[in-house]
Design a protein around this motif. Structure first.
Motif, mmCIF file in Angstrom:
data_model
loop_
_atom_site.group_PDB
_atom_site.id
_atom_site.type_symbol
_atom_site.label_atom_id
_atom_site.label_comp_id
_atom_site.label_asym_id
_atom_site.label_seq_id
_atom_site.Cartn_x
_atom_site.Cartn_y
_atom_site.Cartn_z
ATOM 1 N N TYR A 94 -3.502 12.084 -6.619
ATOM 2 C CA TYR A 94 -3.257 10.835 -7.340
ATOM 3 C C TYR A 94 -2.730 9.755 -6.395
ATOM 4 C CZ TYR A 94 -4.033 13.577 -11.507
ATOM 5 O OH TYR A 94 -4.610 14.372 -12.465
ATOM 6 N N GLY A 95 -1.913 10.167 -5.423
ATOM 7 C CA GLY A 95 -1.492 9.213 -4.410
ATOM 8 C C GLY A 95 -2.654 8.726 -3.566
ATOM 9 N N LEU A 96 -3.576 9.621 -3.230
ATOM 10 C CA LEU A 96 -4.751 9.224 -2.451
ATOM 11 C C LEU A 96 -5.641 8.285 -3.255
ATOM 12 C CD1 LEU A 96 -5.668 12.626 -0.762
ATOM 13 C CD2 LEU A 96 -4.454 10.670 0.244
ATOM 14 N N PHE A 97 -5.745 8.546 -4.560
ATOM 15 C CA PHE A 97 -6.517 7.618 -5.393
ATOM 16 C C PHE A 97 -5.848 6.247 -5.437
ATOM 17 C CE2 PHE A 97 -7.395 5.681 -9.553
ATOM 18 C CZ PHE A 97 -8.782 5.571 -9.462
ATOM 19 N N GLY A 98 -4.515 6.232 -5.508
ATOM 20 C CA GLY A 98 -3.810 4.954 -5.455
ATOM 21 C C GLY A 98 -4.060 4.218 -4.151
ATOM 22 N N LEU A 99 -4.138 4.958 -3.041
ATOM 23 C CA LEU A 99 -4.422 4.335 -1.746
ATOM 24 C C LEU A 99 -5.818 3.732 -1.723
ATOM 25 C CD1 LEU A 99 -3.819 3.776 1.249
ATOM 26 C CD2 LEU A 99 -4.582 6.104 1.746
ATOM 27 N N GLY A 100 -6.810 4.525 -2.134
ATOM 28 C CA GLY A 100 -8.179 4.022 -2.095
ATOM 29 C C GLY A 100 -8.410 2.848 -3.025
ATOM 30 N N SER A 101 -7.956 2.958 -4.261
ATOM 31 C CA SER A 101 -8.150 1.864 -5.216
ATOM 32 C C SER A 101 -7.349 0.636 -4.817
ATOM 33 C CB SER A 101 -7.770 2.317 -6.622
ATOM 34 O OG SER A 101 -6.420 2.766 -6.652
ATOM 35 N N GLY A 102 -6.149 0.831 -4.286
ATOM 36 C CA GLY A 102 -5.355 -0.307 -3.850
ATOM 37 C C GLY A 102 -6.008 -1.061 -2.701
ATOM 38 N N LEU A 103 -6.571 -0.338 -1.753
ATOM 39 C CA LEU A 103 -7.258 -0.998 -0.638
ATOM 40 C C LEU A 103 -8.485 -1.763 -1.125
ATOM 41 C CD1 LEU A 103 -7.023 1.730 2.150
ATOM 42 C CD2 LEU A 103 -5.781 -0.435 2.028
ATOM 43 N N LEU A 104 -9.204 -1.202 -2.096
ATOM 44 C CA LEU A 104 -10.360 -1.920 -2.636
ATOM 45 C C LEU A 104 -9.943 -3.220 -3.319
ATOM 46 C CD1 LEU A 104 -12.495 0.995 -4.131
ATOM 47 C CD2 LEU A 104 -13.013 -0.389 -2.124
ATOM 48 N N VAL A 105 -8.835 -3.173 -4.059
ATOM 49 C CA VAL A 105 -8.346 -4.387 -4.709
ATOM 50 C C VAL A 105 -7.926 -5.420 -3.669
ATOM 51 C CG1 VAL A 105 -6.511 -5.311 -6.173
ATOM 52 C CG2 VAL A 105 -7.657 -3.192 -6.815
ATOM 53 N N VAL A 150 0.834 -1.202 0.000
ATOM 54 C CA VAL A 150 0.000 0.000 0.000
ATOM 55 C C VAL A 150 0.871 1.254 0.000
ATOM 56 C CG1 VAL A 150 -1.664 1.328 1.348
ATOM 57 C CG2 VAL A 150 -1.983 -1.126 1.050
ATOM 58 N N THR A 151 1.941 1.245 0.773
ATOM 59 C CA THR A 151 2.853 2.390 0.782
ATOM 60 C C THR A 151 3.435 2.624 -0.607
ATOM 61 O OG1 THR A 151 3.427 1.941 3.091
ATOM 62 C CG2 THR A 151 4.921 3.360 1.844
ATOM 63 N N GLY A 152 3.827 1.552 -1.273
ATOM 64 C CA GLY A 152 4.367 1.689 -2.623
ATOM 65 C C GLY A 152 3.346 2.212 -3.611
ATOM 66 N N TRP A 153 2.097 1.758 -3.500
ATOM 67 C CA TRP A 153 1.066 2.233 -4.424
ATOM 68 C C TRP A 153 0.838 3.732 -4.270
ATOM 69 C CZ3 TRP A 153 -2.649 -2.334 -3.031
ATOM 70 C CH2 TRP A 153 -2.219 -3.482 -3.691
ATOM 71 N N VAL A 154 0.741 4.182 -3.015
ATOM 72 C CA VAL A 154 0.484 5.603 -2.794
ATOM 73 C C VAL A 154 1.635 6.446 -3.340
ATOM 74 C CG1 VAL A 154 0.156 7.365 -1.031
ATOM 75 C CG2 VAL A 154 -0.944 5.137 -0.769
ATOM 76 N N TRP A 155 2.855 6.081 -2.971
ATOM 77 C CA TRP A 155 4.017 6.871 -3.382
ATOM 78 C C TRP A 155 4.187 6.866 -4.894
ATOM 79 C CZ3 TRP A 155 7.558 9.697 -0.460
ATOM 80 C CH2 TRP A 155 8.684 10.157 -1.157
ATOM 81 N N ASN A 156 4.090 5.694 -5.486
ATOM 82 C CA ASN A 156 4.389 5.585 -6.910
ATOM 83 C C ASN A 156 3.298 6.169 -7.790
ATOM 84 O OD1 ASN A 156 6.993 4.232 -6.829
ATOM 85 N ND2 ASN A 156 5.896 2.483 -5.989
ATOM 86 N N GLN A 157 2.049 6.180 -7.313
ATOM 87 C CA GLN A 157 1.006 6.866 -8.088
ATOM 88 C C GLN A 157 1.289 8.366 -8.148
ATOM 89 O OE1 GLN A 157 -1.660 6.351 -9.872
ATOM 90 N NE2 GLN A 157 -2.263 4.226 -9.578
ATOM 91 N N ALA A 158 1.652 8.950 -7.001
ATOM 92 C CA ALA A 158 1.968 10.377 -6.989
ATOM 93 C C ALA A 158 3.225 10.665 -7.814
ATOM 94 C CB ALA A 158 2.157 10.852 -5.549
ATOM 95 N N LEU A 159 4.227 9.799 -7.693
ATOM 96 C CA LEU A 159 5.462 9.985 -8.459
ATOM 97 C C LEU A 159 5.195 9.877 -9.958
ATOM 98 C CD1 LEU A 159 8.559 10.265 -8.605
ATOM 99 C CD2 LEU A 159 8.693 7.774 -8.301
ATOM 100 N N ALA A 160 4.380 8.913 -10.348
ATOM 101 C CA ALA A 160 4.064 8.750 -11.772
ATOM 102 C C ALA A 160 3.354 9.980 -12.317
ATOM 103 C CB ALA A 160 3.205 7.503 -11.977
ATOM 104 N N HIS A 161 2.449 10.553 -11.531
ATOM 105 C CA HIS A 161 1.775 11.761 -11.992
ATOM 106 C C HIS A 161 2.771 12.894 -12.228
ATOM 107 C CE1 HIS A 161 -0.044 15.755 -11.087
ATOM 108 N NE2 HIS A 161 -0.889 15.349 -12.013
ATOM 109 N N ARG A 162 3.699 13.071 -11.308
ATOM 110 C CA ARG A 162 4.678 14.143 -11.479
ATOM 111 C C ARG A 162 5.545 13.899 -12.714
ATOM 112 N NH1 ARG A 162 6.435 18.469 -9.097
ATOM 113 N NH2 ARG A 162 8.629 19.079 -9.202
ATOM 114 N N ALA A 163 5.973 12.667 -12.910
ATOM 115 C CA ALA A 163 6.795 12.369 -14.085
ATOM 116 C C ALA A 163 5.999 12.544 -15.379
ATOM 117 C CB ALA A 163 7.344 10.950 -13.980
ATOM 118 N N TYR A 164 4.742 12.107 -15.383
ATOM 119 C CA TYR A 164 3.911 12.285 -16.569
ATOM 120 C C TYR A 164 3.687 13.769 -16.871
ATOM 121 C CZ TYR A 164 2.556 7.442 -17.479
ATOM 122 O OH TYR A 164 2.558 6.120 -17.838
ATOM 123 N N THR A 165 3.598 14.593 -15.814
ATOM 124 C CA THR A 165 3.444 16.030 -16.031
ATOM 125 C C THR A 165 4.667 16.595 -16.743
ATOM 126 O OG1 THR A 165 2.102 16.159 -14.023
ATOM 127 C CG2 THR A 165 2.948 18.229 -14.919
#
Length: 489
Positions: free
Chosen positions: A317-328, A172-187
């Motif tokens: 985006y990190g928060l979305f990664g947290l919520g979606s990851g927990l649902l999965v 879960v920690t990795g999902w949150v961090w990497n979703q936010a990181l991916a958004h910044r890199a994509y920007t």
């Protein structure tokens, strides 16, 4: 889940119309003026009969007004040009920009350009790429099959198998961090600065790996050291996979994960522990090595470029990664670590077709924007496209679930109630990703987090929480995405 739906704004600027000036009047006696009037008459005589200023404005912005599908689009153009309500009342005799926009919309004939035909084979090629991403999303699940005997231990906490808590905490920690990181890199990639994107990944990926490892070690109880070490390797892999996926190196990641195919014989035969560990370490080492190779442009001095987008913009985006990851994770909870992974595998495999359907929805919506003349027609067409794409995704998810059920007969999640819950979670994920692609990520994150919190506090309320979240996201999607302005680039 990925952020591959970023679309660049047009590179050419359309010049805005000049505000028409009122015509000058000629005083009597001036050069070119006629004879003065008799007593009692107005001493000012216009030099010519002025045209209707609305006709001139319609001519100036005709190219923009002709492709509008709603008067609000024209009102936005007028306001962006600096036209105030006072100026509009004095010059055009309309109350405000919206009334003026309605008159322009009625006066200018619709001239939508013909949609450009997609390049030959564009959709099949896009589908192949998305399926490839879905495959690399799901292949890491085989690592749990290989590691299951190495992680076996006493009964864990919260009714879960031993070692599950540190694994979930690190993931879960990795999902949150990497979703936010991916958004910044994509920007950064959207700004056309690939070295700066690589630089952001070069700094952020190791930090995410360290954070996931630290959380997993802190969550480990006595006797769960092997699971904590596996969670540390999982954190390193998530960081490397984020780098490769963001920079478009899916094939390199697939090659790195090929050793995990050695888990297939483990479904029937018992493999030596040394072989299991060797396959895991080979896949992890290859992933890190490939990530290091593609990050070389970011290591150059000055690759960070400008100040860059604000870091706070990546938090939703990190928060979305947290919520979606927990649902999965809730969808995959089973009686055993391997058995519970079946639903997760079905969901992760479905992310490839889901991504392609998201692209398809965007493409169809843009086509309708260019070809339809009224907002009502556009709403009807977009709603139909949305229903078809969501239905297609759920059909794919059902097929994948049945396929995985055949591989794991009698799995605890293969019952009808769990299948319904799985489909509801799939609906939440797809609609959440769609809203995220259109910039409404904060709303999607809030809904997913509330649903995940409800399932965490009361696991029996899982279907109700997932169904409520799916209904809320469906309403938000219909409200936001049926507006033509939501699809303007």
């Amino acid at each position: 889940m990925s952020g591959s739906l970023w679309l660049k704004r047009p590179t050419t600027d359309t010049p805005m119309p000049m505000i028409p000036r009122p015509r000058r009047e000629t005083a009597p006696g001036a050069p070119g003026a006629g004879p003065g009037p008799g007593p009692g008459h107005d001493t000012r005589i216009p030099d010519a009969l002025a045209d209707d200023p609305l006709d001139e404005l319609a001519e100036r912005i005709g190219a923009l007004a002709a492709v509008a599908v709603h008067p609000d689009e024209i009102a936005a153009i007028l306001e962006s040009d600096g036209m105030t309500d006072d100026h509009i009342r004095l010059t055009y005799g309309r109350a405000d920009s919206f009334e003026l926009a309605e008159d322009l919309y009625a006066r200018v004939e619709r001239r939508h350009p013909a949609p450009q035909a997609p390049p030959g084979g564009a959709w099949p090629a896009g589908l192949a790429g998305c399926l490839l991403r879905g495959l690399v999303f799901a292949l890491p699940g085989l690592a749990y099959v290989l590691a299951a005997p190495l992680l076996a231990g006493e009964q864990g906490r919260f009714g879960l198998p031993g070692g599950t808590v540190p694994l979930l905490a690190g993931a879960v920690t990795g999902w949150v961090w990497n979703q936010a990181l991916a958004h910044r890199a994509y920007t950064w990639l959207g700004l056309g600065d690939r070295p700066a994107a690589a630089r952001a990944l070069l700094l952020g990926a190791p930090a995410g790996a360290l954070a996931g490892t630290a959380v997993a070690l802190a969550a480990a109880a006595p006797g769960e050291t092997p699971a904590a070490l596996f969670a540390a390797g999982q954190s390193v892999y998530l960081a490397a996979a984020t780098v490769l996926l963001v920079l478009g190196r899916e094939r390199a990641l697939l090659c790195a994960l090929m050793p995990l195919a050695g888990a297939v014989p483990a479904f029937r035969w018992d493999l030596p522990d040394l072989l299991r560990a060797a396959l895991l370490l080979t896949a992890l080492t290859a992933s890190v090595a490939f990530a290091g190779l593609v990050l070389r442009p970011g290591a150059r001095r000055g690759a960070a470029g400008r100040g860059g987008p604000p870091r706070a913009a990546s938090l939703p985006y990190g928060l979305f990664g947290l919520g979606s990851g927990l649902l999965v994770l809730h969808a995959g909870v089973g009686d055993t670590l391997v058995g519970g992974a079946g639903a997760v595998i079905a969901l992760t495999l479905s992310m490839g077709p889901a991504e392609w359907l998201l692209h398809r929805f965007r493409g169809e919506s843009l086509t309708r924007l260019r070809t339809l003349a009224t907002a009502r027609e556009f709403r009807r067409a977009v709603t139909g496209t949305l229903v078809l794409c969501l239905g297609g995704y759920l059909g794919v998810l059902v097929a994948l679930t049945l396929a995985v059920t055949l591989a794991w007969p009698g799995a605890p999640w293969s019952t009808l109630p769990r299948l319904v819950t799985l489909l509801l979670i799939g609906t939440v994920l797809w609609l959440g990703l769609l809203l995220q692609a259109f910039g409404a990520v904060l709303s999607a994150a809030a809904v997913c987090l509330l649903a995940a919190a409800a399932q965490t506090l009361e696991p029996a309320a899982g279907p109700v929480a997932a169904g409520g979240a799916a209904a809320v996201l469906a309403v938000l999607t219909c409200v936001l995405l049926v507006r033509p302005t939501a699809h303007r680039l």
